[in-house]
Design an enzyme around this catalytic site. Structure first.
Site, PDB file in Angstrom:
ATOM      1  N   LYS A 173       5.077   4.216  -1.536  1.00 53.80           N
ATOM      2  CA  LYS A 173       5.231   5.524  -2.194  1.00 53.80           C
ATOM      3  C   LYS A 173       6.617   6.115  -1.967  1.00 53.80           C
ATOM      4  O   LYS A 173       7.034   7.025  -2.706  1.00 53.80           O
ATOM      5  CB  LYS A 173       4.160   6.499  -1.705  1.00 53.80           C
ATOM      6  CG  LYS A 173       2.776   6.157  -2.236  1.00 53.80           C
ATOM      7  CD  LYS A 173       1.685   6.978  -1.560  1.00 53.80           C
ATOM      8  CE  LYS A 173       0.316   6.520  -2.059  1.00 53.80           C
ATOM      9  NZ  LYS A 173      -0.805   6.984  -1.249  1.00 53.80           N
ATOM     10  N   GLY A 233       0.823  -1.212   0.000  1.00 54.43           N
ATOM     11  CA  GLY A 233       0.000   0.000   0.000  1.00 54.43           C
ATOM     12  C   GLY A 233       0.851   1.253   0.000  1.00 54.43           C
ATOM     13  O   GLY A 233       1.933   1.290  -0.597  1.00 54.43           O
ATOM     14  N   SER A 234       0.433   2.252   0.719  1.00 55.15           N
ATOM     15  CA  SER A 234       1.027   3.593   0.629  1.00 55.15           C
ATOM     16  C   SER A 234       2.478   3.661   1.050  1.00 55.15           C
ATOM     17  O   SER A 234       3.172   4.611   0.681  1.00 55.15           O
ATOM     18  CB  SER A 234       0.204   4.579   1.450  1.00 55.15           C
ATOM     19  OG  SER A 234      -1.096   4.671   0.924  1.00 55.15           O
ATOM     20  N   ILE A 235       2.946   2.768   1.859  1.00 56.86           N
ATOM     21  CA  ILE A 235       4.350   2.846   2.287  1.00 56.86           C
ATOM     22  C   ILE A 235       5.283   2.648   1.084  1.00 56.86           C
ATOM     23  O   ILE A 235       6.436   3.071   1.110  1.00 56.86           O
ATOM     24  CB  ILE A 235       4.713   1.836   3.397  1.00 56.86           C
ATOM     25  CG1 ILE A 235       4.194   0.444   3.107  1.00 56.86           C
ATOM     26  CG2 ILE A 235       4.190   2.314   4.720  1.00 56.86           C
ATOM     27  CD1 ILE A 235       4.536  -0.573   4.203  1.00 56.86           C
TER      28      ILE A 235
END
Lengths: 570, 126
Positions: A290, A286-288
């Site tokens: 990024k 997920g967002s990590i």
């Protein structure tokens, strides 16, 4: 006048005696020259026997030389039923001391055998208690038992050894050739009562196993396990993993998983509890993820902090897929795209970079390949080559979907940003030492590759600090230190689609910002009722970072008097 | 003469044989004593290992945590902290000890045995 001796009787007796003499002489010659080797062999088998000398298995220590796994002498109790005079007394006493069932003991002692096990691997206190009773027919055999003084600390990492002291899991198994040693043997002389005499030569001495010094710190491990217990219970999670790593050397200071097991009773736990989830389980981050996209954007020079990205007010179509943000954003600065974790902003950044660049940087950060840590069951994760990307992959991979990673890979990746751009190989074993403490083999920190420039790393540190100070990671703020990190809330895949009820809540970060020392990864599998990484995982990151930094500061500060003086001067 | 010499040699031979047998039995007896001592030593070493394990177990933060929280007491990490050292900084010996170590060992032993200073007596404060 002397009586006359009859010649015939004299001759007969003489012949008889001479015959006897020759008979015995013949027997002597037979024993001495023709059957000597057979008789010598028979005597040797009666009076001597070969005894295998068991080597001592090496111990496992933490980096401060505190024991994590050692061998303890134990005593297995057996009975020789024909020698037992008072069965009832034995049944009563063993029942009181060992808690053995009366019918069990009676059944065993009534068997017509010369050797019956009654209890295996008793500790020295129980052995002495039973021996002190002076009961006939009970004897002990000394055996060695692998014991773990910390019971469930770093369980999956250390692993365990079985009854015969062979490593079956974890480091006990992977480093078994070092720990095991090799047996020796000796010839033992015994008397007519089969008692051993101390008149033997050790023909081949045993070689004791070497010991291992791990990179793990027992105190840091305890702090980590304490926090993982809290979040695992508080959020009724299915599983959890925390990794603490030294960013400059790649040494793993702590690695904890839940569910866990007590290594002293490993057979009582299900297989699921023995899994080292930090390396065996992969998941969509997920967002990590990024941090990879942002690092690539800055390192290639295609974006700077001053650039702004329009985030389409929360809805953005890529091929046949519509991307959403948690909150609708308009124009966001590059830093805020990461701080606020905008999926649309990140996708637009990735689109400008192109799939090849995103893939290359993901590879450089260590994803899609094993970290070569040497831990049991490590998987490489999933990172599809660009040739297998679909039209929507450019909106998925940069935000941590369609890619699978392990917690250890994440720890190594965030360490790259913390240490100035270098990928360090994760280390779990520092040294192999012999029983005198001399180093047999040393494992030094290893730089695998340069991933991003120092300037990019510095900029990324600022961005990740903003995530904690003004972004989605506010619950990771600390009064004592400046912390930096990234939150992640990833939907799990269920029946081929993304679930709306099952999430992976994560937080990865490092501390302190000014001179990063440690990287911490907190992953919680299916927390309930809350599932955001910023709510579930960020506080655990903060508590661990604070306590570990305090502990390391105390350890490194040998001159406490001066520190006290400085405090008073202020 | 021949007879007496024969008897003498026989007696000498017998004594030598007896001495040899005596030596062998003494060696075996010594073997038993060594074995018994080895058993005592082994028992002491086993006890030492068991105690070391017990110590490590008691010092383990997991077990300390369990014993501290067994009554349900809640401990919190201090919000702020100070380092307080009760002795001289690490790496530097106490001055008295450093001074004592500069004297030769026999002089120190003599001072301790015959010339030791009077020690202070603790008295109850009324």
């Amino acid at each position: 006048m002397q009586p006359k001796i009859k010649p015939l009787r004299f001759t007969v007796v003489l012949v008889l005696f001479i015959g006897l003499l020759f008979f015995f002489l013949g027997k002597l010659v037979l024993f001495q020259f023709f059957r000597s080797s057979f008789l010598l062999d028979l005597a040797a088998r009666q009076h001597t026997y070969y005894l295998e000398l068991e080597p001592k298995r090496g111990s496992i220590f933490d980096r401060q030389m505190r024991p994590l796994a050692i061998n303890v002498p134990t005593f297995s109790l057996y009975a020789v039923p024909p020698q037992i005079k008072n069965i009832d007394l034995i049944v009563e006493k063993l029942g009181a001391i060992l808690g053995l069932n009366r019918s069990f003991v009676l059944d065993r002692l009534n068997r017509k055998k010369q050797f019956i096990w009654l209890a295996r691997k008793l500790d020295i206190n129980k052995m002495e208690e039973i021996k002190g009773l002076g009961l006939d027919g009970l004897y002990f055999i000394k055996e060695s038992k692998r014991s773990y003084p910390n019971s469930r600390l770093a369980s999956q990492l250390i692993g365990f050894a079985g009854l015969d002291n062979i490593g079956l899991d974890g480091i006990e198994m992977n480093y078994d050739p070092y720990l095991r040693g090799s047996a020796g043997w000796t010839l033992v002389l015994r008397d007519a009562k089969r008692r051993d005499l101390a008149l033997t030569d050790i023909l081949q001495p045993p070689v004791d196993g070497y010991s291992l010094v791990l990179t793990i710190d027992q105190v840091v491990q305890y702090i980590t396990e304490r926090e993982i217990d809290k979040i695992f219970q508080k959020y009724n999670a299915k599983g959890a993993t925390i990794v603490v790593m030294d960013v400059k050397t790649g040494e793993i200071l702590a690695l904890a998983n839940r569910p866990t097991l007590d290594l002293n009773e490993f057979s009582k736990y299900p297989v699921d509890a023995r899994r080292n989830r930090a390396v065996t389980d992969f998941f969509e981050p997920g967002s990590i993820f990024k941090i990879v996209t942002a690092s690539a954007a800055l390192d290639t020079g295609k974006f700077t902090l001053k650039d702004k990205v329009f985030c389409e007010n929360g809805e953005y179509r890529v091929a046949n897929h519509t991307l959403h943000d948690v909150h609708p954003y308009g124009l966001l600065a590059f830093q805020d795209v990461i701080a606020q974790s905008s999926n649309i902003g990140t996708t637009k950044i990735a689109q400008k970079l192109g799939p090849a660049v995103v893939y290359d940087y993901a590879k450089a950060f260590g994803f899609g390949a094993s970290t070569s840590s040497g831990l049991t069951g490590e998987v490489a994760g999933i990172l599809k080559p660009v040739s297998r990307w679909s039209k929507t992959s450019i909106s998925a991979v940069p935000i941590g979907q369609e890619v699978c990673v392990t917690a250890l890979q994440l720890a190594s990746a965030i360490s790259v940003i913390a240490n100035g751009g270098v990928y360090m190989k994760p280390l779990i074993v520092r040294q192999v030492i012999d029983k005198k403490g001399e180093v047999i083999k040393s494992f030094e920190p290893e730089i695998v590759r340069k991933v991003i420039s120092e300037e990019t790393a510095r900029t990324m540190r600022d961005i990740l600090t903003a995530v904690v100070e003004v972004g989605t990671g506010k619950l990771a703020q600390s009064k004592f230190y400046r912390l930096a990190g990234k939150t992640g809330t990833a939907q799990k895949v269920e029946n081929g689609t993304y679930s709306h009820s099952k999430f992976m809540a994560s937080f990865i970060g490092f501390a302190p910002v000014d001179d990063p020392q440690i990287a911490i990864v907190v992953i919680v599998d299916e927390p309930r009722p809350y599932y955001y990484g910023g709510v579930v995982s960020a506080p655990a990151f903060k508590f661990i970072a604070e306590d570990v930094l305090k502990y390391r500061q105390i350890r490194s500060n040998g001159d406490g008097g001066q520190v006290l003086a400085k405090v008073y001067e202020r | 003469m021949r007879t007496s010499r024969c008897i003498l040699y026989t007696a000498l031979g017998t004594v030598l044989c007896l001495l040899y047998v005596f030596q062998q039995t003494e060696i075996v007896k010594l073997g038993y004593r060594i074995k018994a001592t080895e058993k005592v030593l082994e028992a002491c070493l086993d006890r030492k290992t068991a105690l070391q394990y017990t110590l490590s177990s008691l010092e383990s933060p997991v077990n300390i945590d369990r014993s501290l929280f067994i009554n349900g007491d809640d401990f919190e990490m201090a919000k702020d902290y100070k380092l307080v050292r009760l002795g001289p900084p690490a790496g530097k010996e106490r001055p008295m000890l450093a001074k004592a170590k500069s004297k030769p060992i026999f002089k120190r032993l003599a001072m301790l045995s015959w010339f030791s200073a009077r020690t202070a007596q603790a008295q109850t404060v009324k």
